[in-house]
Design a protein around this motif. Structure first.
Motif, short mmCIF file in Angstrom:
data_model
loop_
_atom_site.label_atom_id
_atom_site.label_comp_id
_atom_site.label_asym_id
_atom_site.label_seq_id
_atom_site.Cartn_x
_atom_site.Cartn_y
_atom_site.Cartn_z
N UNK A 1 5.01 76.31 78.88
CA UNK A 1 4.20 76.88 77.64
C UNK A 1 3.64 78.10 78.23
N UNK A 2 3.12 78.28 79.50
CA UNK A 2 2.18 79.39 79.96
C UNK A 2 3.39 80.50 80.06
N UNK A 3 4.52 80.31 80.62
CA UNK A 3 5.56 81.34 80.85
C UNK A 3 5.87 81.97 79.43
N UNK A 4 6.18 81.04 78.54
CA UNK A 4 6.30 81.46 77.00
C UNK A 4 5.34 82.60 76.54
N UNK A 5 3.88 82.04 76.62
CA UNK A 5 2.91 82.87 76.23
C UNK A 5 2.62 84.37 77.18
N UNK A 6 3.20 84.39 78.41
CA UNK A 6 3.21 85.37 79.02
C UNK A 6 4.22 86.51 78.46
N UNK B 1 8.66 89.10 72.92
CA UNK B 1 9.54 88.03 72.19
C UNK B 1 9.11 88.49 70.71
N UNK B 2 7.91 88.70 70.34
CA UNK B 2 7.55 89.04 69.00
C UNK B 2 8.02 90.58 68.39
N UNK B 3 8.21 91.33 69.62
CA UNK B 3 8.46 92.86 69.26
C UNK B 3 10.30 92.67 68.83
N UNK B 4 10.81 91.80 69.65
CA UNK B 4 12.25 91.71 69.68
C UNK B 4 12.59 91.08 68.33
N UNK B 5 11.76 90.12 67.94
CA UNK B 5 11.81 89.38 66.35
C UNK B 5 11.72 90.31 65.34
N UNK B 6 10.56 91.28 65.50
CA UNK B 6 10.36 92.13 64.30
C UNK B 6 11.42 93.15 64.45
N UNK B 7 12.08 93.68 65.54
CA UNK B 7 12.97 94.72 65.38
C UNK B 7 14.35 94.21 65.02
N UNK B 8 14.65 92.92 65.01
CA UNK B 8 16.01 92.34 65.03
C UNK B 8 16.15 91.42 64.03
N UNK B 9 15.14 90.71 63.55
CA UNK B 9 15.29 89.74 62.53
C UNK B 9 15.10 90.05 61.14
N UNK C 1 16.00 87.99 58.42
CA UNK C 1 15.76 86.79 57.72
C UNK C 1 15.15 85.80 58.35
N UNK C 2 14.11 85.27 57.98
CA UNK C 2 13.44 84.50 58.61
C UNK C 2 13.80 82.99 58.76
N UNK C 3 15.04 82.77 58.12
CA UNK C 3 15.48 81.48 58.11
C UNK C 3 16.10 81.29 59.52
N UNK C 4 15.66 80.00 59.99
CA UNK C 4 16.31 79.39 61.15
C UNK C 4 16.16 80.31 62.29
N UNK C 5 15.02 81.18 62.51
CA UNK C 5 15.00 82.23 63.60
C UNK C 5 14.45 81.19 64.84
N UNK C 6 15.53 81.41 65.93
CA UNK C 6 15.27 80.35 67.14
C UNK C 6 16.07 81.03 68.26
N UNK C 7 15.70 80.58 69.51
CA UNK C 7 16.24 81.14 70.63
C UNK C 7 16.05 79.88 71.71
N UNK C 8 17.24 79.82 72.35
CA UNK C 8 17.32 78.70 73.50
C UNK C 8 17.11 79.45 74.90
N UNK D 1 14.17 82.37 83.99
CA UNK D 1 14.23 81.78 82.81
C UNK D 1 15.34 82.76 82.07
N UNK D 2 16.56 81.86 81.79
CA UNK D 2 17.70 82.54 81.26
C UNK D 2 17.45 82.63 79.50
N UNK D 3 18.13 83.72 79.09
CA UNK D 3 18.19 83.70 77.58
C UNK D 3 19.72 83.44 77.33
N UNK D 4 19.61 82.33 76.23
CA UNK D 4 20.89 81.88 75.80
C UNK D 4 21.81 81.45 76.94
N UNK D 5 21.22 80.38 77.60
CA UNK D 5 21.95 79.68 78.95
C UNK D 5 23.23 79.37 78.37
N UNK D 6 24.15 79.01 79.36
CA UNK D 6 25.56 78.73 79.41
C UNK D 6 25.69 77.28 78.75
N UNK D 7 26.39 77.13 77.81
CA UNK D 7 26.50 75.83 77.05
C UNK D 7 28.03 75.27 77.48
#
Length: 203
Positions: A65-70, A75-83, A85-92, A110-116
Motif C-alpha cells: 500500500x505504501x509503495x503504491x501511494x508513493x 500513476x494518475x498522470x499516466x491514467x489521465x494521458x492514456x485512458x 474510457x473509464x471502463x475496467x481501468x486496471x493494472x497488474x 515492482x514490475x509493471x505487467x509481470x509475466x503470466x
C-alpha cells in the motif's frame, strides 16, 4: 563474499534459476520442494516452525500500500494521458518481496505487467486463479458478440442492453466521456489541487 559471483545463489529470478544445473522444478502447489513454492505452501512451512505468518502478511500488505501511494502521482498522470474510457481501468503489478532473517519484508522491485507465462501446472494453478480474481475485481465484461456485426453509429447500438450479464453494458460504460463529464472531471481535479495547495500552506 567469496560466493558473490554465484548468481544462482543470490538471485531468485526464475529466468536465471532455471538455467542452473541444480534447478529442481515443481508442479505441485501443495508441497514444499523445488525452486517454486506456492504462498500457501510457504505459509505452511513457516507455521510448522512457529512463525507468525499473519503478521508477515499484514506487513507485506502494508508495504505494498505504501509503495503504491508513493507512486500515486505518476500513476494518475499516466491514467489521465492514456485512458480514454473509464471502463475496467486496471493494472497488474508484480511485487518482488524479500524476507530477511527476522521475517521483515522488503521490496526488491515492482514490475509493471509481470509475466503470466505458465511453464508448469503450479504456474497454471496460481496464475489462473490470480487472473480470475483480477478480472472480477476490475469488473471486466467481455464484448457483446452482437456488437461485432452492429453499426456503432446507430443509436440503437448505443442504448441497447447487453445480450447477457457477462457482456459489457454500453449504457453504463460509454466509449468516451461526454462534454459534461469532461467538464466535471476538470472542475473537481482543479478543486482537489486547490485544496491540496491550501492544506500545504497551513502545514
Amino acid at each position: 563474499m567469496k560466493d558473490i559471483g554465484n548468481k544462482y545463489m543470490h538471485l531468485t529470478n526464475y529466468s536465471v534459476q532455471k538455467k542452473s544445473s541444480e534447478y529442481e522444478s515443481n508442479a505441485d502447489d501443495t508441497i514444499c520442494q523445488g525452486h517454486k513454492w506456492s504462498l500457501k505452501s510457504l505459509w505452511g512451512y513457516l507455521l510448522k516452525r512457529g512463525v507468525n505468518t499473519n503478521e508477515i502478511w499484514k506487513n507485506i500488505k502494508d508495504l505494498i500500500v505504501k509503495t503504491i501511494i508513493s507512486a500515486e502521482s505518476s500513476i494518475n498522470s499516466y491514467i489521465k494521458s492514456n485512458v480514454r474510457n473509464r471502463y475496467s481501468v486496471h493494472e497488474l503489478f508484480g511485487f518482488d518481496i524479500l524476507l530477511d532473517e527476522t521475517y521483515k519484508p522488503w521490496v526488491l522491485e515492482v514490475n509493471i505487467s509481470p509475466s503470466l507465462h505458465s511453464n508448469s501446472q503450479l504456474d497454471i494453478n496460481i496464475k489462473g486463479g490470480m487472473i480470475k480474481d483480477l478480472h472480477n475485481l476490475a469488473g471486466f465484461r467481455i464484448p457483446d458478440k452482437a456488437d461485432l456485426v452492429a453499426n456503432p453509429s446507430n443509436e440503437n447500438y448505443k442504448l441497447s442492453p447487453p445480450s447477457n450479464r457477462y457482456c459489457i453494458d454500453k449504457r453504463v460504460f460509454p466509449q468516451s466521456l461526454s462534454a459534461d463529464e469532461k467538464a466535471k472531471h476538470s472542475y473537481y481535479s482543479q478543486r482537489y489541487q486547490d485544496e491540496v495547495l491550501v492544506c500545504s500552506c497551513y502545514i
